[in-house]
Design a protein around this motif. Structure first.
Motif, PDB file in Angstrom:
ATOM      1  N   SER A 140       0.830  -1.211   0.000  1.00  0.00           N
ATOM      2  CA  SER A 140       0.000   0.000   0.000  1.00  0.00           C
ATOM      3  C   SER A 140       0.855   1.248   0.000  1.00  0.00           C
ATOM      4  O   SER A 140       2.009   1.237   0.428  1.00  0.00           O
ATOM      5  N   ILE A 195       3.862   5.861  -5.840  1.00  0.00           N
ATOM      6  CA  ILE A 195       3.291   4.750  -6.623  1.00  0.00           C
ATOM      7  C   ILE A 195       4.333   4.212  -7.596  1.00  0.00           C
ATOM      8  O   ILE A 195       4.515   2.998  -7.732  1.00  0.00           O
ATOM      9  N   MET A 211       6.796   2.217  -5.801  1.00  0.00           N
ATOM     10  CA  MET A 211       6.214   0.941  -5.388  1.00  0.00           C
ATOM     11  C   MET A 211       6.212  -0.065  -6.532  1.00  0.00           C
ATOM     12  O   MET A 211       6.367  -1.267  -6.320  1.00  0.00           O
ATOM     13  N   PRO A 245       5.317  -5.683  -7.017  1.00  0.00           N
ATOM     14  CA  PRO A 245       4.013  -5.939  -6.401  1.00  0.00           C
ATOM     15  C   PRO A 245       3.103  -6.755  -7.330  1.00  0.00           C
ATOM     16  O   PRO A 245       3.233  -6.709  -8.551  1.00  0.00           O
ATOM     17  N   ARG A 281      -0.338  -6.621  -6.279  1.00  0.00           N
ATOM     18  CA  ARG A 281      -1.495  -5.735  -6.097  1.00  0.00           C
ATOM     19  C   ARG A 281      -1.063  -4.503  -5.324  1.00  0.00           C
ATOM     20  O   ARG A 281      -0.114  -4.552  -4.533  1.00  0.00           O
ATOM     21  N   LEU A 282      -1.800  -3.413  -5.547  1.00  0.00           N
ATOM     22  CA  LEU A 282      -1.530  -2.168  -4.820  1.00  0.00           C
ATOM     23  C   LEU A 282      -2.819  -1.634  -4.202  1.00  0.00           C
ATOM     24  O   LEU A 282      -3.881  -1.660  -4.833  1.00  0.00           O
ATOM     25  N   ILE A 335      -3.941   1.942  -2.940  1.00  0.00           N
ATOM     26  CA  ILE A 335      -3.542   3.351  -2.973  1.00  0.00           C
ATOM     27  C   ILE A 335      -4.559   4.135  -2.161  1.00  0.00           C
ATOM     28  O   ILE A 335      -5.755   4.131  -2.476  1.00  0.00           O
ATOM     29  N   THR A 343      -1.483   5.807 -11.094  1.00  0.00           N
ATOM     30  CA  THR A 343      -2.356   4.652 -10.821  1.00  0.00           C
ATOM     31  C   THR A 343      -2.659   3.891 -12.106  1.00  0.00           C
ATOM     32  O   THR A 343      -2.594   2.657 -12.148  1.00  0.00           O
ATOM     33  N   GLY A 392       0.270   1.971 -13.245  1.00  0.00           N
ATOM     34  CA  GLY A 392       0.425   0.746 -12.473  1.00  0.00           C
ATOM     35  C   GLY A 392      -0.462  -0.368 -13.002  1.00  0.00           C
ATOM     36  O   GLY A 392      -0.022  -1.523 -13.145  1.00  0.00           O
ATOM     37  N   VAL A 448      -5.310  -2.746  -8.838  1.00  0.00           N
ATOM     38  CA  VAL A 448      -5.277  -1.612  -7.905  1.00  0.00           C
ATOM     39  C   VAL A 448      -6.658  -1.406  -7.306  1.00  0.00           C
ATOM     40  O   VAL A 448      -7.673  -1.522  -8.004  1.00  0.00           O
TER      41      VAL A 448
END
Length: 503
Positions: free
Chosen positions: A273, A299, A302, A307, A309-310, A312, A324, A327, A334
């Motif tokens: 996160s 982000i 990250m 990753p 999954r994220l 945010i 986002t 990503g 996300v």
């Protein structure tokens, strides 16, 4: 470990053992839990403490007091989970000043009354204290202006961190975060402090009480219907899921519960996160603060951490919106929140932030749009049947309610309440949702013919609106129709949207 505050109690070793003080090392690595039904005691102990002399002393003292105490050995992760699930009884701050203790007493009282916020209004001659309980502000007390000034100076200057100013200003807005050690014993992870000057020494302060969730909430406990839950479970697995709604209506809580659902489903994923700040612990995630980076920078950083999954915390501006989407394009799913009145407007907000149109209208990238509101639930003991209380409602409102919600099974709030609801007429809140699963048709209509065309087509195909879900609560006798109309959405909203749509 199947523990919760409803079935177990975290006890203070010091208090149970006649005030005996143990070393910090032992206190931090042992938890004494009582099972409420059987009153049986169990020590949850870090494995490394098994040969500590103080541990043997604790067991001997408990035995001498007649306690047959079992022992469960834990690792550090398990022990931390216990600490998050319970509000410790012995974590009051030693040496707190009188005004620190007064602030803590306000926080404790607000929490005990199910408050979500404390509002302090310092006027020229007096100070008003109000709590927001179940969505409504309730005036609690009036004190002197000097009392309010000293209270807020103490809270901001000596009990907080991450202050926007070195000391509380009465000329500029201020923000801060109350330190966790002051509020942990009340089941909170922090309190968010925000102030705005009113001139001539006047000050308005809002203190958001950020609860530390003791357990994962299921989707139906949050208020989602079975069909909405199925959509959400299906769409969370890929692309981006966006939660929208006003401040204080549970976006973060639902988003956190969604993250925990995903983390439990597959423990082999790297789920991380970016938050500003970290508030409630989210089981199964490695949580990180935004820190000194922008959300967009955090982000992008990250994405270099491998990753799957994220989570945010919030999309606030163009940089975080574009990062986002970047990503999601890398294959990372996300979940995030965004401030919007209606979920269908999320696409327009992202467009305003500069997201490219071919990405904006791709249902594999933006896969689910969720809107929610928290609705106060009528106290079942004192709610007033519609036919009894309808004359207290304006003629216009009577006609609106009876046209769009009917009168059968409808109830109103009892203004004076009863002992069951602390004289408020309200007992708890529940979410009402609007869950839009995007597809190629929805996106094509949105891009070619506009938001309303896509939205009305979604409704015609069976989409259940936030207004329809709120009306359902009214017809079930669980929500006050007047309150819903004023605070959630107009009862005739869907009918007005459909008017003329065939032309």
């Amino acid at each position: 470990m199947n523990l919760s505050e409803s079935t177990h109690t975290l006890l203070s070793l010091s208090q149970l053992l006649s005030g005996k003080v143990f070393s910090t090392d032992v206190r931090e690595n042992i938890r004494l839990i009582r099972e409420n039904e059987t009153q049986g005691l169990c020590l949850y102990v870090l494995k490394e403490v098994d040969q500590h002399t103080e541990f043997f002393e604790i067991r001997e003292l408990l035995r001498k007091q007649g306690h047959d105490t079992s022992v469960m050995w834990c690792d550090r992760e398990e022990l931390e989970k216990i600490s998050q699930q319970f509000s410790a009884e012995d974590e009051a701050i030693a040496g707190s000043s009188d005004f620190q203790n007064l602030n803590l007493s306000l926080i404790e009282e607000a929490v005990s009354l199910r408050g979500s916020d404390i509002h302090i209004r310092i006027e020229s001659k007096f100070t008003s204290v109000l709590y927001r309980i179940d969505g409504n502000l309730r005036r609690m007390r009036t004190e002197s202006a000097e009392w309010g000034t000293r209270m807020m100076n103490t809270l901001f200057n000596s009990m907080s961190e991450q202050q926007s100013h070195s000391s509380l200003s009465y000329n500029e807005p201020c923000d801060a975060r109350v330190r966790e050690e002051f509020v942990n014993s009340y089941g909170l992870s922090t309190c968010r402090f925000a102030s705005r000057p009113g001139g001539q020494g006047r000050l308005a302060v809002a203190i958001r009480l950020v609860s530390r969730r003791k357990k994962s909430l299921s989707f139906d406990e949050l208020g989602l219907t079975p069909s909405e839950e199925n959509i959400l479970r299906r769409r969370l697995s890929s692309g981006g899921t966006f939660y929208s709604g006003p401040t204080g209506h549970g976006k973060s809580t639902v988003c956190q519960c969604s993250a925990e659902f995903l983390a439990v489903e597959d423990t082999g994923e790297n789920f991380m996160s970016v938050e500003d700040p970290i508030e409630s612990p989210i089981e199964g995630l490695f949580q990180t603060p935004r820190g000194k980076q922008t959300f967009g920078e955090a982000i992008r950083n990250m994405l270099r951490m491998d990753p799957d999954r994220l989570y945010i915390g919030e999309i606030r501006e163009a940089d975080s919106a574009i990062a986002t989407i970047e990503g999601i394009l890398t294959g990372v799913s996300v979940i995030t929140t965004i401030h919007n009145q209606n979920p269908v407007d999320i696409l327009q907000r992202l467009r305003n932030f500069g997201v490219e149109l071919d990405l904006l209208f791709d249902p594999t990238i933006i896969s689910c749009l969720v809107g929610l509101r928290l609705v106060p639930l009528l106290c079942p003991k004192c709610r007033v049947p519609w036919h009894v209380g309808r004359e207290s409602v304006s003629p216009y409102m009577r006609d609106l309610v009876e046209t769009y919600a009917g009168s059968e099974g409808v109830y109103l709030r009892e203004p004076d309440g009863c002992d069951c609801c602390d004289q408020s007429g309200i007992r708890g809140r529940i979410g009402v949702f609007e869950v839009i699963e995007t597809d190629n048709e929805f996106m094509r209509l949105y891009a070619g013919k506009g938001k309303l065309t896509a939205y009305l087509n979604w409704m015609e195909k069976g989409g259940v609106t936030l207004c329809a879900n709120a009306t359902r609560l009214i017809k079930e006798g669980r929500a006050d129709p007047v309150w819903v109309h004023r605070r959630i959405c107009n009862l005739d909203r869907d009918a007005r949207l459909k008017m003329g749509s065939e032309l």
